[in-house]
Design an enzyme around this catalytic site. Structure first.
Site, PDB file in Angstrom:
ATOM      1  N   MET A  69      49.350 -76.541  60.069  1.00 28.85           N
ATOM      2  CA  MET A  69      50.036 -76.003  58.978  1.00 28.85           C
ATOM      3  C   MET A  69      51.165 -77.080  58.574  1.00 28.85           C
ATOM      4  O   MET A  69      51.568 -77.121  57.438  1.00 28.85           O
ATOM      5  CB  MET A  69      50.893 -74.669  59.465  1.00 28.85           C
ATOM      6  CG  MET A  69      51.752 -74.222  58.571  1.00 28.85           C
ATOM      7  SD  MET A  69      52.575 -72.712  58.831  1.00 28.85           S
ATOM      8  CE  MET A  69      53.698 -72.146  57.530  1.00 28.85           C
ATOM      9  N   ASP A  85      55.132 -64.512  67.476  1.00 31.38           N
ATOM     10  CA  ASP A  85      54.505 -65.727  68.084  1.00 31.38           C
ATOM     11  C   ASP A  85      55.145 -66.170  69.334  1.00 31.38           C
ATOM     12  O   ASP A  85      55.382 -67.517  69.343  1.00 31.38           O
ATOM     13  CB  ASP A  85      54.138 -66.747  67.161  1.00 31.38           C
ATOM     14  CG  ASP A  85      53.232 -67.694  67.397  1.00 31.38           C
ATOM     15  OD1 ASP A  85      52.295 -67.649  68.405  1.00 31.38           O
ATOM     16  OD2 ASP A  85      53.235 -69.002  67.163  1.00 31.38           O
TER      17      ASP A  85
END
Length: 942
Positions: A97, A210
């Site tokens: 990302m 996460d």
């Protein structure tokens, strides 16, 4: 402009296609590529390349490991490059990302190194761009010492967004535990810090989603720092969820993701609890509960039942984990979110109970549950082993043991239930009694049954202990303190005999006894109770931090009675708040501790701004708790009102009192006593500010709700009447005030525990007698009040100054200026530089005494000092006192021949009086008095 993955002409269409492709499940993407139109076919290789580079995003390893190969080679950034106001120093991590760099501020505004988070340019369109901006907004809301701090965010001229975050030098929590060779207790302590940070995020309605070791760093000094809220879910923003859910759940790391997260279901606070359970399992055993054997292993693995952590280790570590930690992990790793811990705070609380050697709240996993878990996960092996006779016999023994234990628990529950039924059997009309059934009170029912507990259950100490505890709590709920003390003492005595002096019940009882003792007036009892509880806590290896915090609050109450130890008292309160902040930040106890600290700032230190700041923090925390306590919020607003009243900020005070009353109205109704005092405080505050009409409207709404005047059992009603009578007297209606205050005085006199209130109302009543011309009655009651105050409080206390000033004014009226001057001089001598209203009034009294003996210079000096102190007054005041002091100054000026200045000041005083003392409606006061006494007539005048 940084290079794009395609030509600038193709970029708009490429961005749209990439968004569409990311919305498609991985297994369906080949079919999606085959459906591309001929005009888009030339973009297929570029799309496939970008998807390959972002593979680490879907595998959940963004920033967990540095990228290698093509991903690393494709970096758009390099050392020395400028990004906005930052200069890049070195890479910290890369993934599919984006990248994270160590950077420093280079525009000279301030010096700081940060972790600068930068997404890859080709991923800045559509949903991923939304995710990046969302992370910026989330981080800006999170402020907690254990969450990496958010500093700044922006977009460069080349459209490169960036986030500047706190740079944390540390190791992932798993590596730290291995390097330090931490035992189970050390691992659990670290996980409690993680839970504290997670709970802080949850209170802001943010779920991390996460959690994994790479996002939990431990610094060299052992501090936990939580990183990367990039895929957090905003619980209070459901509008975003429709567009972001699919992307969000793919980006989570599968090894730590909860079952509902992997299935694309609803994500909640329980999702983070599950991830913390996985991490704790890994810290304790060195492996995760579910190990993926291939890239798709997490999709195929059955996560309905996590294996027991103790089954993965041996020796000492197995003994540390077995039972308590197995049970805690089993609850945290439940596949059904509804069966997990309700919050990170609840998870942390059970871990704290484990550390404090206290019973945990999670259902313990006994031998039978362990066998059942093993059977469910290893069905074939168990079937084969069942052929072995020894295993079969062990299973039978386990069943018999479990059945015996269940029968024992059922027997105890039945005994307790039958006893409680017997308590209420006294209401049964079929059983003969000496009096009517309707006249039996709840306390009488308890009295009739509680005395039989020890005899009836003499051979069953556990049931006896439980019943004694229940009965003690019932007495306390009914307001019978003597009954509570008696049965609490009996319960604790039995616990000591059976379990020893360090049992949790004994520790709880000792600390509670200390707090209760120090909340009363018996100083010696308070000191002894605090010392006893402190010695017990010192004997426990790791006492419950909450118990220690409550003990510190009791110690603060003890220390603040000694003027020489006020600094120690303040430190005790601060330490209690710090313990709650560290171990139980999201708890009602934390709110209570902050209220105590704020009260110390207000009453003892007279530090009103600091008191308000602390009360506001307590209010914010109380509002954020899932089990919000409106009664506590009512108290908070009432306390804030008192502080603002002390500061002379009457509008703010009245607003807080109204909030307190509104909470009571909403939760219990306006006719309940808890609502009366804040409403009376609001009325009194308006009156102190000179808003008499508004004050009497408040009183008119309140007084009809109060019980008959002869009922002196409801202290809230007596308090409301005290405020009303005192204000009637102060506005020049003493004949109306006197019957109200006499009623109150009789009520307090019949209740010995209200000595302070009795002294106060006698001062009010003495002042009313003086205003009504009942000079002898006034002197008798004011002197009685003064003697009572001096016997119980120090000369420097504000209430003592107040009664001395009232007594001094009576002495002046009695033509005894010398004695009056002594009272006023005592006040000034004990002021210690504090600009209090009573000090200003004492200077005014000294000026009047000087005028009485024709000492004009002294009168001028003291009258000037009176107005000077009044101009700087902090704390309680009545605005009508300013015109009173101005008139004294005018008299002194006139005596000195300064007639023009004297007349000017007299006019100023008259204008102020007219502003503050506009006449209240007699018809309104008549109605108010009728609610107190139907025969009362509002005939009093100013």
């Amino acid at each position: 402009m940084k290079p794009l993955p395609c030509s600038s002409a193709d970029w708009p269409r490429f961005s749209v296609l990439l968004d569409q492709c990311l919305e498609v499940a991985p297994e369906e993407r080949e079919a999606w590529f085959r459906r591309l139109s001929p005009s888009d076919a030339h973009l297929e290789p570029v799309l496939r390349s970008v998807l390959a580079k972002s593979e680490s995003l879907s595998s959940g390893h963004w920033l967990e490991h540095p990228a290698t190969g093509d991903a690393a080679a494709a970096s758009y950034f390099g050392p020395g490059m400028d990004v906005g106001p930052w200069r890049l120093l070195r890479p910290v991590g890369r993934g599919g990302m984006g990248e994270v760099w160590l950077a420093e501020r280079m525009d000279g505004r301030y010096a700081r190194q940060v972790a600068l988070k930068l997404p890859h340019p080709h991923l800045l369109g559509g949903l991923l761009k939304d995710r990046f901006h969302r992370e910026r907004d989330i981080l800006a809301r999170l402020e907690h010492p254990q969450i990496a701090r958010f500093y700044d965010a922006g977009i460069t001229d080349a459209d490169q967004p960036w986030l500047a975050l706190e740079y944390v030098e540390g190791a992932p929590i798993t590596e730290h535990c291995r390097a330090q060779a931490l035992d189970a207790r050390g691992c659990v302590a670290l996980m409690r810090d993680v839970a504290t940070a997670i709970q802080a995020a949850h209170t802001q309605m943010v779920v991390h989603r996460d959690l994994k070791p790479a996002n939990v760093l431990v610094t060299s000094d052992g501090a936990v720092k939580l990183l990367d809220f990039g895929i957090a879910k905003l619980l209070d923003d459901p509008a975003q969820e429709a567009g972001l859910t699919q992307l969000g759940h793919r980006a989570a790391t599968p090894d730590y993701a909860a079952p509902e997260q992997l299935a694309g279901g609803t994500v909640s606070a329980a999702t983070d609890v599950y991830a913390m359970g996985v991490m704790l399992h890994e810290l304790l055993t060195g492996s995760r509960p579910f190990e993926a054997k291939s890239r798709l292993g997490w999709m195929l693995d059955d996560r309905r039942e996590a294996p027991l952590a103790s089954g993965k280790v041996t020796g000492k570590r197995r003994a540390e984990i077995k039972v308590d930690l197995d049970s805690i992990l089993a609850k945290a790793l439940e596949s059904d979110p509804g069966k997990r811990y309700a919050s990170a705070d609840a998870f942390s609380d059970d871990l704290g109970r484990y550390l404090g050697h206290q019973p945990i709240r999670a259902r313990r996993i006994g031998g039978w549950q362990r066998a059942a878990k093993f059977t469910r996960r290893h069905r074939q092996g168990v079937v084969m082993a069942a052929l072995v006779l020894a295993v079969l016999m062990a299973g039978v023994a386990g069943v018999l043991w479990q059945a015996q234990r269940a029968a024992e628990e059922a027997r105890r529950a039945t005994a307790i239930k039958e006893f409680l039924i017997e308590v209420f059997a006294t209401l049964d009309p079929r059983i003969a009694t000496d009096g009517p059934r309707g006249g039996i009170s709840a306390i009488a029912m308890l009295d009739a049954s509680a005395s039989r507990i020890q005899v009836r259950f003499a051979d069953d100490p556990d049931v006896q202990i439980e019943l004694l505890r229940i009965v003690a709590d019932l007495y306390r709920q009914l307001g019978d303190e003597a009954g509570y003390e008696k049965y609490q003492a009996l319960q604790l005595e039995q616990v000591r005999l059976r379990y020893g002096p360090l049992h949790a019940n004994v520790l709880d009882g000792a600390v509670e006894s200390a707090f209760r003792a120090c909340s009363g007036a018996d100083r010696d009892r308070c000191v002894a109770a605090v010392d006893d509880a402190g010695r017990l806590l010192d004997r426990v290896d790791e006492p419950d931090p909450e118990l220690r915090a409550i003990w510190l609050l009791a110690r603060g109450l003890m220390l603040q009675r000694d003027e020489a130890r006020l600094q120690e008292a303040g430190q005790a309160y601060a330490d209690a708040v710090a313990l709650y902040a560290q171990h139980h930040p999201q708890s009602r106890g934390h709110v209570t501790a902050m209220i105590q600290l704020a009260g110390f700032h207000n009453v003892v230190q007279l530090d009103y701004p600091r008191a308000i700041e602390t009360y506001r923090k307590a209010e914010a925390l109380a509002q954020s708790l899932p089990d919000r306590n409106d009664a506590e919020l009512q108290t908070l607003h009432g306390n804030l009102g008192l502080v603002y009243q002390q500061m002379g900020q009457f509008s703010a005070a009245a607003a807080e009192f109204r909030k307190s009353a509104a909470l009571a109205d909403r939760t219990t109704g306006p006719d309940v006593p808890s609502a009366w005092v804040p409403r009376a405080n609001a009325a009194r505050t308006l009156h102190l500010a000179g808003q008499r009409e508004a004050a009497h409207r408040e009183f008119e709404r309140l007084l009809p709700l109060l019980p008959d005047g002869d009922d002196d059992t409801v202290i809230e009603a007596i308090t409301a009447r005290t405020h009303y009578g005192e204000r009637l007297s102060s506005e020049g209606r003493p004949r109306l005030a006197i019957p109200v205050l006499e009623l109150v005085e009789r009520g307090y006199a019949r209740n010995s525990e209200f000595g302070f209130q009795l002294r106060l109302v006698r001062r009010y009543l003495g002042e009313a007698y003086a205003r009504a011309g009942r000079h002898a009655d006034a002197g008798r009651l004011l002197q009685l009040s003064l003697e009572d105050y001096v016997a119980h409080q120090a000369d420097g206390d504000q209430p003592v100054m107040a009664i001395r000033e009232s007594w001094g004014r009576w002495l002046l009226h009695d033509q005894r200026p010398g004695e009056a001057g002594s009272q006023f001089e005592n006040i000034v001598a004990n002021a210690s530089g504090r600009p209090l209203a009573h000090v200003a009034l004492a200077h005014g009294g000294l000026a009047r005494a000087a005028l009485a003996r024709d000492d004009v210079p002294a009168a001028l000096q003291h009258s000037q000092e009176a107005l000077a102190v009044w101009g700087e007054v902090v704390g309680f005041r009545d605005v009508r006192m300013q015109p009173y002091l101005q008139r004294i100054r005018a008299d002194a000026l006139a005596a000195a021949g300064q007639l023009a200045e004297a007349q000017l000041l007299e006019n100023t005083a008259a204008e102020a009086s007219a502003r503050y003392d506009h006449p209240s409606s007699v018809s309104v006061i008549r109605r108010q008095m009728a609610t107190l006494d139907p025969t009362a007539q509002a005939t009093g005048t100013r």
